[in-house]
Scaffold this motif. Structure first.
Motif, PDB file in Angstrom:
ATOM      1  N   PRO A  14      10.906  36.935  38.542  1.00 52.79           N
ATOM      2  CA  PRO A  14      11.061  38.239  39.201  1.00 52.79           C
ATOM      3  C   PRO A  14      10.658  38.142  40.672  1.00 52.79           C
ATOM      4  O   PRO A  14       9.947  37.216  41.050  1.00 52.79           O
ATOM      5  CB  PRO A  14      10.087  39.132  38.428  1.00 52.79           C
ATOM      6  CG  PRO A  14       9.884  38.446  37.123  1.00 52.79           C
ATOM      7  CD  PRO A  14       9.990  36.974  37.425  1.00 52.79           C
ATOM      8  N   PRO A  15      11.112  39.090  41.456  1.00 53.62           N
ATOM      9  CA  PRO A  15      11.776  40.324  41.048  1.00 53.62           C
ATOM     10  C   PRO A  15      13.293  40.150  40.919  1.00 53.62           C
ATOM     11  O   PRO A  15      13.894  39.324  41.585  1.00 53.62           O
ATOM     12  CB  PRO A  15      11.451  41.293  42.183  1.00 53.62           C
ATOM     13  CG  PRO A  15      11.335  40.416  43.376  1.00 53.62           C
ATOM     14  CD  PRO A  15      10.767  39.109  42.878  1.00 53.62           C
ATOM     15  N   TYR A  16      13.876  40.944  40.048  1.00 54.72           N
ATOM     16  CA  TYR A  16      15.312  41.103  39.895  1.00 54.72           C
ATOM     17  C   TYR A  16      15.510  42.468  39.257  1.00 54.72           C
ATOM     18  O   TYR A  16      14.537  43.193  39.018  1.00 54.72           O
ATOM     19  CB  TYR A  16      15.947  39.959  39.086  1.00 54.72           C
ATOM     20  CG  TYR A  16      15.309  39.689  37.750  1.00 54.72           C
ATOM     21  CD1 TYR A  16      15.691  40.390  36.608  1.00 54.72           C
ATOM     22  CD2 TYR A  16      14.325  38.707  37.616  1.00 54.72           C
ATOM     23  CE1 TYR A  16      15.099  40.123  35.379  1.00 54.72           C
ATOM     24  CE2 TYR A  16      13.734  38.438  36.398  1.00 54.72           C
ATOM     25  CZ  TYR A  16      14.132  39.147  35.286  1.00 54.72           C
ATOM     26  OH  TYR A  16      13.544  38.888  34.072  1.00 54.72           O
ATOM     27  N   TYR A  17      16.734  42.840  39.001  1.00 47.04           N
ATOM     28  CA  TYR A  17      17.021  44.182  38.509  1.00 47.04           C
ATOM     29  C   TYR A  17      17.681  44.134  37.138  1.00 47.04           C
ATOM     30  O   TYR A  17      18.318  43.150  36.776  1.00 47.04           O
ATOM     31  CB  TYR A  17      17.909  44.943  39.496  1.00 47.04           C
ATOM     32  CG  TYR A  17      17.142  45.314  40.733  1.00 47.04           C
ATOM     33  CD1 TYR A  17      16.561  46.561  40.866  1.00 47.04           C
ATOM     34  CD2 TYR A  17      16.964  44.391  41.760  1.00 47.04           C
ATOM     35  CE1 TYR A  17      15.822  46.887  41.987  1.00 47.04           C
ATOM     36  CE2 TYR A  17      16.229  44.707  42.880  1.00 47.04           C
ATOM     37  CZ  TYR A  17      15.663  45.955  42.996  1.00 47.04           C
ATOM     38  OH  TYR A  17      14.928  46.276  44.097  1.00 47.04           O
ATOM     39  N   VAL A  18      17.516  45.217  36.412  1.00 45.85           N
ATOM     40  CA  VAL A  18      18.064  45.336  35.075  1.00 45.85           C
ATOM     41  C   VAL A  18      18.807  46.670  34.953  1.00 45.85           C
ATOM     42  O   VAL A  18      18.362  47.689  35.483  1.00 45.85           O
ATOM     43  CB  VAL A  18      16.944  45.218  34.006  1.00 45.85           C
ATOM     44  CG1 VAL A  18      15.906  46.300  34.168  1.00 45.85           C
ATOM     45  CG2 VAL A  18      17.500  45.241  32.607  1.00 45.85           C
ATOM     46  N   VAL A  19      19.957  46.616  34.291  1.00 50.70           N
ATOM     47  CA  VAL A  19      20.703  47.819  33.943  1.00 50.70           C
ATOM     48  C   VAL A  19      20.677  47.911  32.420  1.00 50.70           C
ATOM     49  O   VAL A  19      21.115  46.990  31.732  1.00 50.70           O
ATOM     50  CB  VAL A  19      22.159  47.776  34.444  1.00 50.70           C
ATOM     51  CG1 VAL A  19      22.923  49.010  33.970  1.00 50.70           C
ATOM     52  CG2 VAL A  19      22.203  47.649  35.956  1.00 50.70           C
ATOM     53  N   ILE A  20      20.145  49.013  31.912  1.00 50.40           N
ATOM     54  CA  ILE A  20      20.059  49.231  30.466  1.00 50.40           C
ATOM     55  C   ILE A  20      21.086  50.297  30.109  1.00 50.40           C
ATOM     56  O   ILE A  20      21.000  51.439  30.574  1.00 50.40           O
ATOM     57  CB  ILE A  20      18.646  49.680  30.055  1.00 50.40           C
ATOM     58  CG1 ILE A  20      17.609  48.669  30.555  1.00 50.40           C
ATOM     59  CG2 ILE A  20      18.568  49.877  28.532  1.00 50.40           C
ATOM     60  CD1 ILE A  20      16.194  49.204  30.538  1.00 50.40           C
ATOM     61  N   PHE A  21      22.057  49.920  29.299  1.00 48.91           N
ATOM     62  CA  PHE A  21      23.123  50.823  28.864  1.00 48.91           C
ATOM     63  C   PHE A  21      22.918  51.084  27.379  1.00 48.91           C
ATOM     64  O   PHE A  21      23.068  50.180  26.555  1.00 48.91           O
ATOM     65  CB  PHE A  21      24.489  50.188  29.124  1.00 48.91           C
ATOM     66  CG  PHE A  21      25.643  51.046  28.683  1.00 48.91           C
ATOM     67  CD1 PHE A  21      26.058  52.117  29.464  1.00 48.91           C
ATOM     68  CD2 PHE A  21      26.308  50.779  27.505  1.00 48.91           C
ATOM     69  CE1 PHE A  21      27.128  52.904  29.060  1.00 48.91           C
ATOM     70  CE2 PHE A  21      27.372  51.563  27.095  1.00 48.91           C
ATOM     71  CZ  PHE A  21      27.788  52.626  27.876  1.00 48.91           C
ATOM     72  N   THR A  22      22.537  52.306  27.039  1.00 42.61           N
ATOM     73  CA  THR A  22      22.283  52.700  25.661  1.00 42.61           C
ATOM     74  C   THR A  22      23.378  53.671  25.240  1.00 42.61           C
ATOM     75  O   THR A  22      23.676  54.615  25.985  1.00 42.61           O
ATOM     76  CB  THR A  22      20.903  53.373  25.544  1.00 42.61           C
ATOM     77  OG1 THR A  22      19.924  52.512  26.131  1.00 42.61           O
ATOM     78  CG2 THR A  22      20.534  53.643  24.102  1.00 42.61           C
ATOM     79  N   SER A  23      23.969  53.456  24.050  1.00 37.20           N
ATOM     80  CA  SER A  23      25.126  54.278  23.687  1.00 37.20           C
ATOM     81  C   SER A  23      25.189  54.610  22.211  1.00 37.20           C
ATOM     82  O   SER A  23      24.673  53.882  21.367  1.00 37.20           O
ATOM     83  CB  SER A  23      26.420  53.555  24.086  1.00 37.20           C
ATOM     84  OG  SER A  23      26.549  52.335  23.377  1.00 37.20           O
ATOM     85  N   LEU A  24      25.843  55.721  21.954  1.00 34.85           N
ATOM     86  CA  LEU A  24      26.250  56.124  20.611  1.00 34.85           C
ATOM     87  C   LEU A  24      27.770  56.135  20.612  1.00 34.85           C
ATOM     88  O   LEU A  24      28.390  56.788  21.457  1.00 34.85           O
ATOM     89  CB  LEU A  24      25.722  57.517  20.268  1.00 34.85           C
ATOM     90  CG  LEU A  24      24.207  57.666  20.226  1.00 34.85           C
ATOM     91  CD1 LEU A  24      23.830  59.135  20.000  1.00 34.85           C
ATOM     92  CD2 LEU A  24      23.626  56.799  19.125  1.00 34.85           C
ATOM     93  N   ARG A  25      28.373  55.416  19.688  1.00 28.71           N
ATOM     94  CA  ARG A  25      29.819  55.273  19.622  1.00 28.71           C
ATOM     95  C   ARG A  25      30.459  56.418  18.854  1.00 28.71           C
ATOM     96  O   ARG A  25      29.851  57.052  18.009  1.00 28.71           O
ATOM     97  CB  ARG A  25      30.175  53.964  18.902  1.00 28.71           C
ATOM     98  CG  ARG A  25      29.898  52.694  19.670  1.00 28.71           C
ATOM     99  CD  ARG A  25      30.992  52.338  20.655  1.00 28.71           C
ATOM    100  NE  ARG A  25      32.333  52.514  20.132  1.00 28.71           N
ATOM    101  CZ  ARG A  25      32.994  51.617  19.411  1.00 28.71           C
ATOM    102  NH1 ARG A  25      32.446  50.461  19.113  1.00 28.71           N
ATOM    103  NH2 ARG A  25      34.217  51.868  18.984  1.00 28.71           N
TER     104      ARG A  25
END
Length: 112
Positions: A14-25
């Motif tokens: 680190p440091p770096y970045y994270v994208v968290i994509f949470t979904s209901l289909r």
């Protein structure tokens, strides 16, 4: 290029970045799995992409790792990704949330 077949991404210090994509289909598939595979492969070609992890049961969670916020912005605006985003809103997702964060510290145990 990052190894998109690994179950746990091999990220840099680190440091770096994270994208968290949470979904209901939704119940609609209509090419979802093929598009998801295509998006992971395409993301892996983008400058600043560091890796991805994904799991799906009742809730889907995809975590992508990026060098900086410019790389995330460029990926969000990528023409093919825009098409996938629109299809997701129209057919594949009943709900999703996106979270972007800076990784300040990271550690792991064992071999991947």
């Amino acid at each position: 290029m990052a190894d998109t077949d690994a179950l746990i991404a091999d990220t840099p210090e680190p440091p770096y970045y994270v994208v968290i994509f949470t979904s209901l289909r939704t119940e609609i598939d209509q090419g979802y799995d093929a598009m998801a595979r295509k998006m992971v492969a395409l993301a892996a070609e983008q400058p600043g992409f560091l890796g991805v992890e994904s799991a799906r049961e009742a809730v889907g969670i995809t975590v992508s790792y990026w060098r900086d916020t410019n790389a995330i912005r460029d990926w969000k605006a990528h023409a093919e990704h825009l098409v996938a985003q629109e299809l997701g809103r129209e057919a594949w997702y009943q709900h999703y949330a996106v979270r972007v964060a800076r990784v300040e510290r990271a550690y792991s145990f064992g071999e991947a």
